[in-house]
Design an enzyme around this catalytic site. Structure first.
Site, PDB file in Angstrom:
ATOM      1  N   HIS A 110      15.783  18.600   0.192  1.00  0.00           N
ATOM      2  CA  HIS A 110      14.711  19.235  -0.587  1.00  0.00           C
ATOM      3  C   HIS A 110      15.138  19.353  -2.053  1.00  0.00           C
ATOM      4  CE1 HIS A 110      12.195  20.367   2.758  1.00  0.00           C
ATOM      5  NE2 HIS A 110      13.083  21.169   3.309  1.00  0.00           N
ATOM      6  N   HIS A 169      14.669  16.228  -3.916  1.00  0.00           N
ATOM      7  CA  HIS A 169      13.237  16.030  -4.170  1.00  0.00           C
ATOM      8  C   HIS A 169      12.826  16.825  -5.418  1.00  0.00           C
ATOM      9  CE1 HIS A 169       9.056  15.767  -1.977  1.00  0.00           C
ATOM     10  NE2 HIS A 169       9.148  14.911  -2.952  1.00  0.00           N
ATOM     11  N   HIS A 193      20.133  19.052   4.950  1.00  0.00           N
ATOM     12  CA  HIS A 193      18.674  19.216   4.988  1.00  0.00           C
ATOM     13  C   HIS A 193      18.171  19.881   3.705  1.00  0.00           C
ATOM     14  CE1 HIS A 193      14.766  20.144   7.053  1.00  0.00           C
ATOM     15  NE2 HIS A 193      14.769  21.089   6.123  1.00  0.00           N
ATOM     16  N   GLU A 194      18.726  21.045   3.408  1.00  0.00           N
ATOM     17  CA  GLU A 194      18.251  21.777   2.227  1.00  0.00           C
ATOM     18  C   GLU A 194      18.546  20.995   0.951  1.00  0.00           C
ATOM     19  OE1 GLU A 194      16.208  24.024   2.589  1.00  0.00           O
ATOM     20  OE2 GLU A 194      16.553  24.425   4.726  1.00  0.00           O
TER      21      GLU A 194
HETATM   22 ZN   LIG Z   1      13.084  21.969   5.261  1.00  0.00          ZN
END
Ligand SMILES: [Zn+2]
Length: 725
Positions: free
Chosen positions: A513, A516, A509-510
């Site tokens: 990011h 991104h 998940h992290e």
């Molecule tokens: Zn998040």
């Protein structure tokens, strides 16, 4: 716009964070801009000039606690001087001398604040906290200095009016619109009388928010379950009972104390076998802020809802929610409501089937009662054990942290995007557990630096998050320096770090990011990387979670830390099944909370002061979420995300981004899955674009269609029950 000002939205947190974000209101107070430039700031300060390290990485070996405050003060003074110069420029306003000039301002402040936010979040101490307390109000006033500067707004507005004749490239046009909207949203367009009115409403809102936070905190503390009878705690482990005794001691009771958590459901209800205890704890949680005492929040939230509706009207919207959603991907409350309404039948049907399973256990044990909310977790846990009998100790040996990182997280990024990673031991870090990797593109070019700080420490905030030390931007010639922080248990010296599957998902998940941020390829820092809308920013991260479960990736990292053997098929199957267990309940309680948020903030300014209990009941009835055994994740009166935090009219974003993530993953599945071509296309059209395009249009162009909830229902295990009705 201002680099520093967007930092708050850059830090992206895990789904169920418990910390309150800073209140999102922009206080329209008049401020004194004359900040004395810090006398002790000069070339010896490590923030004085851009770092000479690769990627302008922070020189942590040179940064001392006492360097921050003078650099922050000097950074604010410098940016205020820059803003004054732009506002007072005798030349006619142009895109370059105003909009681009604003993008270039505040570089010192950005440089120091990105590092300051990083270390105060992950490695703080008393000295740093003191600086934070002193500087927080000054930084808030600093934002106002920009957005309430009437001369500056006049220039921005003049350029905005000519936007059709300026022949700007699409990203520049987007920046102009973005800046203009920010001013308008802050109230820059209002008459003096309306500004005064808005200022008054802001002040009252701000003090009511503070009062709300204090009341909920005190009510939550007071709501703790206290007993002298150890048998009331039957079912809890000895360690939990010892913790309850310790909690009592710290409150100077000679008893056992079970403190309340923020959510409606309480973790110990899963194991407490005494039904009376369960009911008491649940009711103490549910009624914590509705006991008619000083901590009752009903009047506070009724007035807050009214103030916000009035603010929305002043700015020119039909409701507070309409105002807040204008710059989000969903754009209107109607779109968010329609989206939620569409999931309700599947979620509540699944919850009903889970309730049946739970009731079956109650009946088999001759309980003789109907399932209530305080029974749910206790019986669901028994269903789970009977079906999957899976506990963390069985799977953890297959998830050694470094292996998951290199052969899972990095491997997926290599397969999809061609990235390679090389650990760098020559770059300074703020704490010895922190690791640094240089990230290379498929063609061997330098792309970014990636820092990871995975182990729990007492001086680290809870949860997991991503942020940046350096923002990507072509205008300022910067490549991204991004980091991930988490709170995994640190193993003893020499032992392997074995983590749970939940932790594995957190890493992916992290890192979503992080991608991104690392793929950011934009001109202007204000539109770069994760600086997008709240209902978009959790999309790349939740999307990346899917690769943790992808059979090819999973097989590549889920290997026994001692033998290297793959996880046995049977264990994999149980892990997969348990992944969607209880999702009907989870989705329903989230939906109920998100609907409450949106209903409260959709009230028109003309609505009278509401009775919160009646309002809540009607709102849940209206949305078919008044389900006796699934209460909202937060009741209106202790829903801190929306009354005290930054998620007002925004709680739906958690679910909205789940929809995007699942819908996007389905596109990959339909187009051959894990391929470089798919990854590169996604990177080119979405991950590298930051906020440079309308987010809905950007998504639709990549996907070939608007997002829908079909894949979400499938991946969240809700599909079956819809077809079965
Ligand atoms: Zn998040």
């Amino acid at each position: 716009m201002m680099n520093y000002i967007r930092i708050r939205t850059t830090k992206v947190m895990l789904l169920f964070m418990s910390t309150l974000l800073s209140a999102g209101t922009i206080a329209l107070v008049s401020i004194n801009p004359a900040l004395a430039a810090a006398a002790d700031f000069g070339p010896s300060n490590p923030f004085f000039a851009p770092s000479v390290l690769p990627f302008q990485a922070p020189p942590f070996d040179k940064i001392k606690d006492e360097d921050f405050q003078p650099a922050i003060e000097a950074g604010m003074a410098q940016q205020q001087a820059e803003i004054q110069a732009i506002a007072n420029n005798p030349d006619a306003p142009t895109f370059d001398n105003t909009i681009v000039a604003m993008e270039k301002s505040g570089q010192l402040l950005t440089r120091v604040m990105e590092v300051f936010d990083g270390v105060t979040g992950a490695n703080t101490n008393d000295a740093l906290q003191k600086v934070k307390t002193i500087e927080a109000p000054k930084l808030a006033a600093h934002q106002d200095f920009v957005y309430l500067n009437t001369k500056l707004f006049a220039r921005v507005a003049a350029i905005y009016k000519q936007r059709d004749t300026l022949k700007l490239d699409p990203e520049s046009l987007r920046l102009l619109e973005y800046d203009y909207d920010k001013f308008v949203h802050a109230g820059a367009n209002l008459s003096e009388a309306d500004k005064t009115e808005l200022r008054k409403l802001n002040e009252e809102e701000s003090s009511l928010q503070d009062a709300f936070i204090n009341k909920v905190r005190d009510a939550t503390k007071e709501g703790a379950f206290v007993t002298v009878d150890k048998t009331a705690l039957a079912g809890l482990s000895e360690a939990r009972i010892a913790a309850a005794a310790q909690a009592a001691q710290s409150r100077q009771f000679d008893a056992f104390v079970i403190p309340l958590q923020n959510t409606t459901q309480q973790p110990d209800l899963v194991s407490l076998s005494n039904r009376g205890t369960r009911q008491t704890i649940f009711e103490r949680s549910w009624n914590r802020t509705e006991r008619g005492n000083a901590n009752d929040t009903r009047d506070t939230i009724a007035r807050l809802a009214q103030i916000r509706a009035q603010k929305g009207k002043l700015i020119g919207f039909s409701s507070f929610a309409a105002w807040q959603l204008e710059d989000q991907m969903a754009k209107t409350p109607q779109a968010a409501l329609q989206f939620m309404d569409a999931i309700v039948p599947a979620a509540t049907a699944k919850a009903a089937s889970e309730a049946k399973d739970n009731q079956a256990v109650i009946d088999a044990q001759k309980g003789g009662f109907q399932l209530q909310p305080w029974d749910w977790n206790f019986y669901a846990e028994q269903v789970r054990k009977a079906r999957y009998d899976l506990d963390d100790t069985q799977v953890k040996p297959y998830f050694e942290l470094n292996n998951v990182l290199q052969n899972g997280v990095f491997y997926a990024a290599n397969q999809l995007y061609g990235l390679t990673f090389k650990e760098r031991h020559d770059l300074p870090v703020y704490q010895p557990d922190v690791r640094v990797f240089e990230v290379f593109d498929a063609d061997g070019k330098h792309l970014a630096l990636f820092y990871c700080d995975y182990f729990k420490r007492d001086n680290k905030n809870g949860g997991a998050w991503m942020s940046v030390f350096v923002d990507q931007s072509h205008l300022l010639g910067k490549l991204p320096v991004v980091y991930n922080v988490a709170n995994f248990s640190k193993p003893a010296e020499g032992e392997p770090a074995l983590i749970s599957f939940t932790d594995v998902i957190t890493m992916f998940h992290e890192f979503g990011h992080a991608l991104h941020g690392m793929f950011a390829d934009t001109e202007y820092p204000a539109l770069s990387g994760t600086a997008t809308a709240r209902d978009f920013v959790e999309f790349p991260s939740q999307f990346n979670e899917h690769w943790a479960r992808d059979p090819l990736i999973f097989a590549h990292y889920a290997k026994h830390y001692k033998t290297g053997a793959p996880m046995p098929e049977e264990l994999v199957a149980r892990l997969r099944k348990s992944d969607t267990f209880n999702k009907g309940y989870d989705m329903t309680e989230l939906l109920a909370a998100a609907e409450l948020d949106m209903q409260w903030h959709s009230l028109p300014a003309t609505a009278p002061l509401q009775n919160p209990d009646e309002f809540e009941k009607q709102a849940l009835d209206k949305t078919h979420l008044n389900v006796s055994y699934v209460p909202p994740r937060y009741r209106s009166t202790y829903f801190a995300h929306i009354w005290g935090g930054d998620y007002c009219a925004g709680y739906y974003a958690y679910l909205w981004t789940e929809m995007l993530a699942d819908d996007a993953f389905q596109w990959f599945v339909d187009h051959g899955g894990l391929t470089r071509a798919n990854g590169d296309r996604f990177r080119q059209m979405v991950l590298s674009r930051g906020n440079t395009q309308d987010l809905g249009k950007m998504y639709d162009a990549w996907r070939g269609a608007p997002p829908n909830t079909k894949a979400m229902l499938k991946y969240r295990g809700l599909e079956e029950s819809t077809s079965a009705k």
